[in-house]
Write an enzyme that holds these catalytic residues in place. Sequence first.
Site, PDB file in Angstrom:
ATOM      1  N   ASP A  57      -1.855  13.037   4.774  1.00 55.77           N
ATOM      2  CA  ASP A  57      -1.862  13.452   3.371  1.00 55.77           C
ATOM      3  C   ASP A  57      -0.875  14.604   3.188  1.00 55.77           C
ATOM      4  O   ASP A  57      -0.927  15.591   3.923  1.00 55.77           O
ATOM      5  CB  ASP A  57      -3.261  13.899   2.940  1.00 55.77           C
ATOM      6  CG  ASP A  57      -3.302  14.110   1.443  1.00 55.77           C
ATOM      7  OD1 ASP A  57      -3.081  13.123   0.710  1.00 55.77           O
ATOM      8  OD2 ASP A  57      -3.506  15.246   0.999  1.00 55.77           O
TER       9      ASP A  57
ATOM     10  N   GLY B 285      -6.275 -33.619  -7.229  1.00 60.73           N
ATOM     11  CA  GLY B 285      -4.965 -34.193  -6.944  1.00 60.73           C
ATOM     12  C   GLY B 285      -4.529 -33.908  -5.520  1.00 60.73           C
ATOM     13  O   GLY B 285      -5.191 -33.155  -4.808  1.00 60.73           O
ATOM     14  N   ASP B 286      -3.424 -34.519  -5.148  1.00 65.16           N
ATOM     15  CA  ASP B 286      -2.879 -34.365  -3.803  1.00 65.16           C
ATOM     16  C   ASP B 286      -1.575 -33.582  -3.911  1.00 65.16           C
ATOM     17  O   ASP B 286      -0.626 -34.045  -4.543  1.00 65.16           O
ATOM     18  CB  ASP B 286      -2.625 -35.773  -3.245  1.00 65.16           C
ATOM     19  CG  ASP B 286      -1.990 -35.741  -1.874  1.00 65.16           C
ATOM     20  OD1 ASP B 286      -1.516 -34.665  -1.452  1.00 65.16           O
ATOM     21  OD2 ASP B 286      -1.969 -36.801  -1.226  1.00 65.16           O
TER      22      ASP B 286
HETATM   23  C1  LIG Z   1       7.327  15.979  -0.983  1.00 66.32           C
HETATM   24  C2  LIG Z   1       7.614  14.508  -0.760  1.00 66.32           C
HETATM   25  C3  LIG Z   1       6.609  13.589  -0.762  1.00 66.32           C
HETATM   26  N1  LIG Z   1       6.870  12.242  -0.584  1.00 66.32           N
HETATM   27  C4  LIG Z   1       5.784  11.236  -0.613  1.00 66.32           C
HETATM   28  O1  LIG Z   1       4.685  11.712  -1.346  1.00 66.32           O
HETATM   29  C5  LIG Z   1       3.523  10.976  -0.962  1.00 66.32           C
HETATM   30  C6  LIG Z   1       2.380  11.961  -0.799  1.00 66.32           C
HETATM   31  O2  LIG Z   1       1.188  11.409  -1.210  1.00 66.32           O
HETATM   32  P1  LIG Z   1      -0.017  11.054  -0.212  1.00 66.32           P
HETATM   33  O3  LIG Z   1      -1.266  11.053  -1.010  1.00 66.32           O
HETATM   34  O4  LIG Z   1       0.023  11.948   0.970  1.00 66.32           O
HETATM   35  O5  LIG Z   1       0.346   9.593   0.277  1.00 66.32           O
HETATM   36  P2  LIG Z   1       0.392   8.221  -0.542  1.00 66.32           P
HETATM   37  O6  LIG Z   1       1.801   7.885  -0.868  1.00 66.32           O
HETATM   38  O7  LIG Z   1      -0.558   8.235  -1.703  1.00 66.32           O
HETATM   39  O8  LIG Z   1      -0.086   7.181   0.507  1.00 66.32           O
HETATM   40  P3  LIG Z   1      -1.526   7.119   1.270  1.00 66.32           P
HETATM   41  O9  LIG Z   1      -1.274   7.593   2.662  1.00 66.32           O
HETATM   42  O10 LIG Z   1      -1.933   5.679   1.219  1.00 66.32           O
HETATM   43  O11 LIG Z   1      -2.499   8.009   0.525  1.00 66.32           O
HETATM   44  C7  LIG Z   1       3.853  10.319   0.358  1.00 66.32           C
HETATM   45  O12 LIG Z   1       4.027   8.925   0.110  1.00 66.32           O
HETATM   46  C8  LIG Z   1       5.173  10.927   0.750  1.00 66.32           C
HETATM   47  O13 LIG Z   1       5.965  10.024   1.487  1.00 66.32           O
HETATM   48  C9  LIG Z   1       8.174  11.805  -0.415  1.00 66.32           C
HETATM   49  O14 LIG Z   1       8.447  10.602  -0.293  1.00 66.32           O
HETATM   50  N2  LIG Z   1       9.185  12.748  -0.380  1.00 66.32           N
HETATM   51  C10 LIG Z   1       8.967  14.082  -0.549  1.00 66.32           C
HETATM   52  O15 LIG Z   1       9.928  14.863  -0.518  1.00 66.32           O
END
Ligand SMILES: Cc1cn([C@@H]2O[C@H](COP(=O)(O)OP(=O)(O)OP(=O)(O)O)[C@@H](O)[C@H]2O)c(=O)[nH]c1=O
Length: 666
Positions: free
Chosen positions: A88, A554-555
């Site tokens: 996260d 149907g097929d």
């Molecule tokens: C600051 C920054 C963040 N991100 C993206 O922000 C999401 C964070 O959200 P998350 O809740 O941690 O993740 P998610 O995308 O919701 O996916 P999940 O792990 O399923 O919760 C992630 O995507 C990261 O790459 C970037 O791609 N580039 C950047 O510079």
Amino acid sequence: MVLIPVIGKLVSKRVVLASASPRRQEILTNVGLRFEVVPSWFKETLEKSSFATPYEYAIETAKQKALEVANRMHLKHLRTPDIVIGADTVVTVEKQILEKPVDKQDAYEMLSRLSGKEHSVFTGVAIVHCSSKDDCLETEVTDFYEETKVKFAELSEELLWEYIHSGEPMDKAGGYGIQALGGMLVEYVHGDFLNVVGFPLNHFCKKLAELYYPPPKHTIHHTKNDSIPSVETFENLSDGESDSSDPMHHKNANKLDRSGTPLSGAVQTLVNSCSTETSCMVTVENQSGVMEYSAKFPSKIVELMDGFRASKALFVASKLKVFDLLKDKCILKAVVVADKVEASVHGTERLLDACASLGLLDKTHQGYSNTDLANKYLVSDGEYSLHGYIIHSNDRLWHLFTHLEAAVKEGTMQTHQAFGKETEDLFQRNRASEEISIIGPAVTERDKLLSNTELFFNLGKDSCYHSVEAKQRFMTAMHSIAKLTARDVATAFDLSQFRSACDLGGCTGVLAHELVQNYPNLNITVFDLPEVIANVSCFQPSGKHITPVTFTAGDFFKDNLPEADLYILSLILHHWNDEKIHILLSKISAICKPGSALLVAEMVLDEEKTYPPTAVLQSLSMTEGKQRSGSEYKQLLEKYGFTNVQIKITGNILDAILGFRKTSAH
Ligand SMILES: Cc1cn([C@@H]2O[C@H](COP(=O)(O)OP(=O)(O)OP(=O)(O)O)[C@@H](O)[C@H]2O)c(=O)[nH]c1=O
């Protein structure tokens, strides 16, 4: 070559990334990690104010994301992963935690706060090691976080809105993507760049190294605290020493002996020094002075050797309806069960004990009762009952697999040898297409039950399926697998753009109903053989709020297909040979308008074609078709004019593949 040896350590493990973030997937793929993606359903709604620091919040969210996936995979799909990784990322500025913006205005507010200032990006990561004991999931969580400082330039209103209108901020913490356009907003970065992108790779590798290569004491001084251990650092550790390099084995190393006394350090050292591949016998004295034999088995092999006995115990208990007898918290003694199932007391007792040892029954002095697992999946009328498929496995697949040696030698299915006289093609198609709208349940005669979807179950051509009973059994088996998989297939992609769908070979319509549940505006038709359609009524869900699904007979090889924006082939393609697939996919491709799509549900093999075992083992039936890897499905769909092919590994038995019809004909 693996630059970082810990990545190689994960090769033989079932690794799951509990994240929908394409950036995380890319970062880990780029370093050669093989994993499945199962996005977490955990809602990021933890109370931020209850955490002393932002990183504690990020770590806890990462942990909850990973644990949700581990539990779901274990409970729902009976496939426990070895490792689940959750992450996260949050941005913090002026003590405020910023996550993904909910809309453009929110993005504007976030970016305005970041303008001209330094902020911190924290990514919390959880590595969850899973194991299954007595059908209970055991987890061991290792977590950490990484902080990177980022300074933004002053952003003008114009630049800000231009950036927001690019769409880039919306799925990113803090409302920016440093790896793309957002990089232009940044003056400096202090720390791990990939941590900002979403995954602190360097720290992750260090953590794995700590877990998998705990340095022997005499080498500790060689290892700098902040470096990823090099291969040389651990040159004395061979891969054979899997016990000492596997965190779960570490955990198990702190075992108790049979009397519950912890084994002494010396004993543990001896036990740990045995490789899992060699068997050795150790005679030791425990703390109570009792001589103990601690044998190290090649447990994997022993488990495989016993596999057929375990399967048969499950099949026979299911066939005798033992789990039905013990449902609703019923506790019965063996003698009562024996009487009810009309079997010998002696035999029943052994069968019940076997089921207890396999974690299907609980045994107390009062008698035997179902475990939660049995109540959920083995009681014949349960919502997610696998009873139908178990009976099919016993009555059908078991016989086929007793001829496996011949099947391998000849490379053909052994239907004739297993079931006797081969008969004419059972897939006699009734060309007449008829349309039936089914709203509520109604019982009809279940005769001539054959389906386009028999494929998964190697039905093939043979006399055994001429009997009404066998056909009913088969349809129930199909229905039970569909019940288990439909939700994950239906929700693998956002299908809200489609107005009409046609499930080709959709059998009893389980997936169709699931799709309507998720997309109430979708008009869906199940297209299957007349013999199937005539008998689907008794499988329909009941209740006031059931949206009707249209069933058309149907097929799909011969008849015109109903018009739709979305065509679905669930468990169809792997069964047929190239010639049949050509007929079917050409037809679908021809009828698909630009922008419409094809959704395929199959077990997707990894690129080495050794995983998942269910798919690999199923190939041994030697049907005329084959299982395919993700890249093979992609190529197949592209060959028939589908583009932008996406693959979702669901973590369930079936994965999902979606391709869109190109604008111009191929
Ligand atoms: C600051 C920054 C963040 N991100 C993206 O922000 C999401 C964070 O959200 P998350 O809740 O941690 O993740 P998610 O995308 O919701 O996916 P999940 O792990 O399923 O919760 C992630 O995507 C990261 O790459 C970037 O791609 N580039 C950047 O510079």
